[in-house]
Scaffold this motif. Sequence first.
Motif, short mmCIF file in Angstrom:
data_model
loop_
_atom_site.label_atom_id
_atom_site.label_comp_id
_atom_site.label_asym_id
_atom_site.label_seq_id
_atom_site.Cartn_x
_atom_site.Cartn_y
_atom_site.Cartn_z
N LYS A 38 -33.88 -15.59 -33.19
CA LYS A 38 -35.26 -15.10 -33.65
C LYS A 38 -35.61 -15.74 -35.02
CE LYS A 38 -34.61 -10.68 -31.26
NZ LYS A 38 -34.58 -9.42 -31.34
N ASP A 39 -34.72 -15.75 -36.12
CA ASP A 39 -35.09 -16.59 -37.26
C ASP A 39 -35.34 -17.75 -37.20
OD1 ASP A 39 -34.44 -13.88 -38.44
OD2 ASP A 39 -32.73 -14.68 -38.85
N TRP A 40 -34.67 -18.70 -36.54
CA TRP A 40 -35.14 -20.01 -36.29
C TRP A 40 -36.52 -20.16 -35.43
CZ3 TRP A 40 -35.91 -22.97 -31.65
CH2 TRP A 40 -36.07 -24.53 -32.11
N LEU A 41 -36.76 -19.59 -34.48
CA LEU A 41 -38.09 -19.52 -33.64
C LEU A 41 -39.09 -19.02 -34.57
CD1 LEU A 41 -37.21 -18.05 -30.13
CD2 LEU A 41 -38.08 -20.40 -30.84
N ALA A 42 -39.03 -18.29 -35.47
CA ALA A 42 -40.05 -17.74 -36.55
C ALA A 42 -40.40 -18.88 -37.44
CB ALA A 42 -39.49 -16.83 -37.59
N CYS A 49 -43.12 -21.63 -25.47
CA CYS A 49 -41.80 -20.98 -25.42
C CYS A 49 -41.22 -20.11 -26.49
CB CYS A 49 -40.70 -22.38 -25.17
SG CYS A 49 -39.11 -21.76 -25.01
N ASN A 50 -40.94 -18.85 -26.21
CA ASN A 50 -40.33 -17.93 -27.12
C ASN A 50 -39.44 -17.09 -26.38
OD1 ASN A 50 -42.05 -15.77 -25.97
ND2 ASN A 50 -43.63 -16.90 -26.82
N LEU A 51 -39.01 -16.02 -26.97
CA LEU A 51 -38.04 -15.29 -26.60
C LEU A 51 -38.53 -14.21 -25.45
CD1 LEU A 51 -35.56 -14.21 -29.29
CD2 LEU A 51 -35.15 -15.90 -27.54
N LYS A 52 -39.89 -14.17 -25.40
CA LYS A 52 -40.67 -13.34 -24.40
C LYS A 52 -40.86 -14.16 -23.03
CE LYS A 52 -42.84 -9.84 -27.26
NZ LYS A 52 -44.48 -9.49 -27.71
N THR A 53 -40.96 -15.34 -23.30
CA THR A 53 -41.24 -16.34 -22.18
C THR A 53 -40.10 -17.01 -21.56
OG1 THR A 53 -41.94 -18.30 -23.67
CG2 THR A 53 -43.66 -16.52 -22.70
N ALA A 54 -39.05 -17.07 -22.34
CA ALA A 54 -37.73 -17.74 -21.79
C ALA A 54 -37.21 -17.19 -20.75
CB ALA A 54 -36.94 -17.82 -23.23
N LEU A 326 -28.34 -23.44 -35.73
CA LEU A 326 -29.50 -24.47 -35.02
C LEU A 326 -30.25 -25.45 -35.96
CD1 LEU A 326 -31.10 -21.31 -33.31
CD2 LEU A 326 -30.20 -23.24 -32.21
N GLU A 327 -30.29 -25.26 -37.22
CA GLU A 327 -30.95 -26.31 -38.00
C GLU A 327 -29.85 -27.73 -37.68
OE1 GLU A 327 -33.66 -26.58 -39.19
OE2 GLU A 327 -34.36 -24.45 -39.04
#
Length: 384
Positions: A38-42, A49-54, A326-327
Motif C-alpha cells: 500500500k505504501d509503495w503504491l501510494a 492497477c491498484n489493490l482494488k483492481t488487482a 519493493l524499491e
Amino acid sequence: MLSNTLWAAMALFGGLATAGYPPDVVDKLAKDSMSKVKDWLAKNPQGECNLKTAIRRKEWSDLTKNERKEYISAVLCLQSKPSKMSAEAPGAKSRFDDYVVVHLQQTMRNHGSTFFLPWHRLYLWHYENALRTECGYTGYQPYWNWDRYAQDPINSPLFDGSDTSMSGNGVFVPHPGIGVPSAPPPFNMIPPAQGGGCVTTGPFRNMSVNIGPLAPTLTDIKPNPQPDGLGYNPRCLRRDLNRNSAAVTTANYTYSLITSNENMYWFQTVMEGQFDQGKWGVHAGGHHTVGGDPAGDFYVSPGDPVFWLHHAMIDRVWWIWQVQDLEKRLKDLSHTMTMNNSPPSRNGTLEDENNLGRLYGDVLTRDLMSTLGGMGGRLCYIYE
C-alpha cells in the motif's frame, strides 16, 4: 472434532484459512507485508492497477469445489483445442502441448540464469490468459501452498484423486528412485514412493502426454521418436507422489528462503537448489513431490497440469520476497544469460528480452519485475 460452525467462526476472525488450514509463517508474512504494498503504491501509482483492481490468485484448497471444477474444465478444454505449433513440433496435438513445447525449447536458457523468475512469470500469465480467453475460465491461476500438503500429499485436496483434485497418484510400479545429478550421497537419490505408474483417478486420468521424454526420471518410458523430444510419443500421465521430496517444501524452508537472502543471487540460488551441497531447494522439491512422467522430466514438466500450480507458488514466493523491499527488489536481478553460466556469458540485465517462441513476442525483463503494473498494466495481480 470442531463443528462446522466453529471452523467458520475461527476462519472469520482470521484463526484459520478458509479451507481449514491454519495460516503458516509464510502466509502470515505475506499478510503482514501488505502495508508495504500500500505504501509503495501510494508513492508509485500504477495507473488503473491498484489493490482494488488487482487480480487475486488463490491457493487450491481456498477455492470452492465449483471453482476447482471450473479450473479443471478449462485445462481439459485447452487440451482439446488444436495446437498452433505442430509444424515445428509434430508431437504437439493441443494448445496445452504448445506450452510444453515452448518450455522444452527454452529450458537451457530459462533455468539457472537471469531469466528463471521473470520468464516463468510471463509464461504463467500467458497460460492463465489462454484459459480465460480460449476456454471461458472466469477465475485466475491458483497456486499450490506446498506446506499444506507436505506431510501427506496423496490425501490432500490437490492429489486425492477426486473430481475436484488435479488427479491422484500413479499406480504402484517398483523403481529405484530418482537420481539427483551432482548431489553427494545420500542426497543423490530420492527414495521411491508408492506410485510411479499411470494415474487412474481424477479428471486427468485419461489425458495423453505427447511430448518428450528428454530427461526421464523413470527408466521404462518409451523414447521419443525425435532426438529433440518434440516428436509424437503418446503415453499416460504417471506420478510418484513423494513425501521425501515434499519434506524440503515445508513453510520453514520457504520462510527462511524469503527472510534470509537479501539479494537476488542468493534468493534464486537457494530456491533453485544447491545440489552439490545436497540442498534441493523448494523448486526441485515441488517438482519431485509429483515425480513420474512428465513432472519429473526437467524439460517437459509442464506436461503435468499441476506444474502450473507449483510455479504459481514459485512466483508467489518471489512476490513475497520482492514486497519486503519493493524499491530495491523490483530492480534486483542476478545470474548470467546461460544456465549455471555454461557456456560463460555476461550478466543479465533488465533490458534483456523474454519471449514464448511463436506464442508471444519479446518482453523486456524490466516489464516482468512487478506484478502490479508490469507489462504496461497487463500484469496486475497479488496472491491471497
